[in-house]
Design a protein around this motif. Sequence first.
Motif: not given
Length: 171
Positions: A6-34
């Motif tokens: 849980s700790r690892r995934l929360m950290k990675e998810y938050q970091e990936l969201c931050r990176i992709t939201q900061a980019s004007s042209n991200p290579m990918f986006s992530v979201s949680l299912v339910d």
Amino acid sequence: MKQVRSRRLMKEYQELCRITQASSNPMFSVSLVDDSLYDWKVKLLHLDQDSLLYRDMVAYGVPFILLSITFPDTFPFQPPFLRVLSPRIEKGYVMEGGAICMELLTPRGWASAYTVEAIIMQFAASLVKGQGRISRKPLKDFSKRAAETSFRAVVKTHDKYGWVTPPLAEG
């Protein structure tokens, strides 16, 4: 063990969201299912523009490749399960049900230091290297169960022969 996951995934998810939201042209986006931290959807938004798969995506108006990543209770000590949901892809190391043939996604090839970002980037590269194409023919069963069965079969084959293609005479 579940706390580590849980700790690892929360950290990675938050970091990936931050990176992709900061980019004007991200290579990918992530979201949680339910809202589950253990089941993600990834939209692979960009591929090598010289690849056949990219050309297929443009020709068919496909804006992204949708992936599913499921993290087992034993993550990060065991790999997640990754599969393509859409579009249906042939070649590119994508198998029946959308399963992915990549050594790093197997217990033998996995290292707990691998990040979700590294998995996504490696998958994108292998799609291009394996000359993936959007399938124009209807595929058989395209369920998670079919993907899991296909993945187990390929892992068994690679455990027997290594990560090279066995001679046709041997199956």
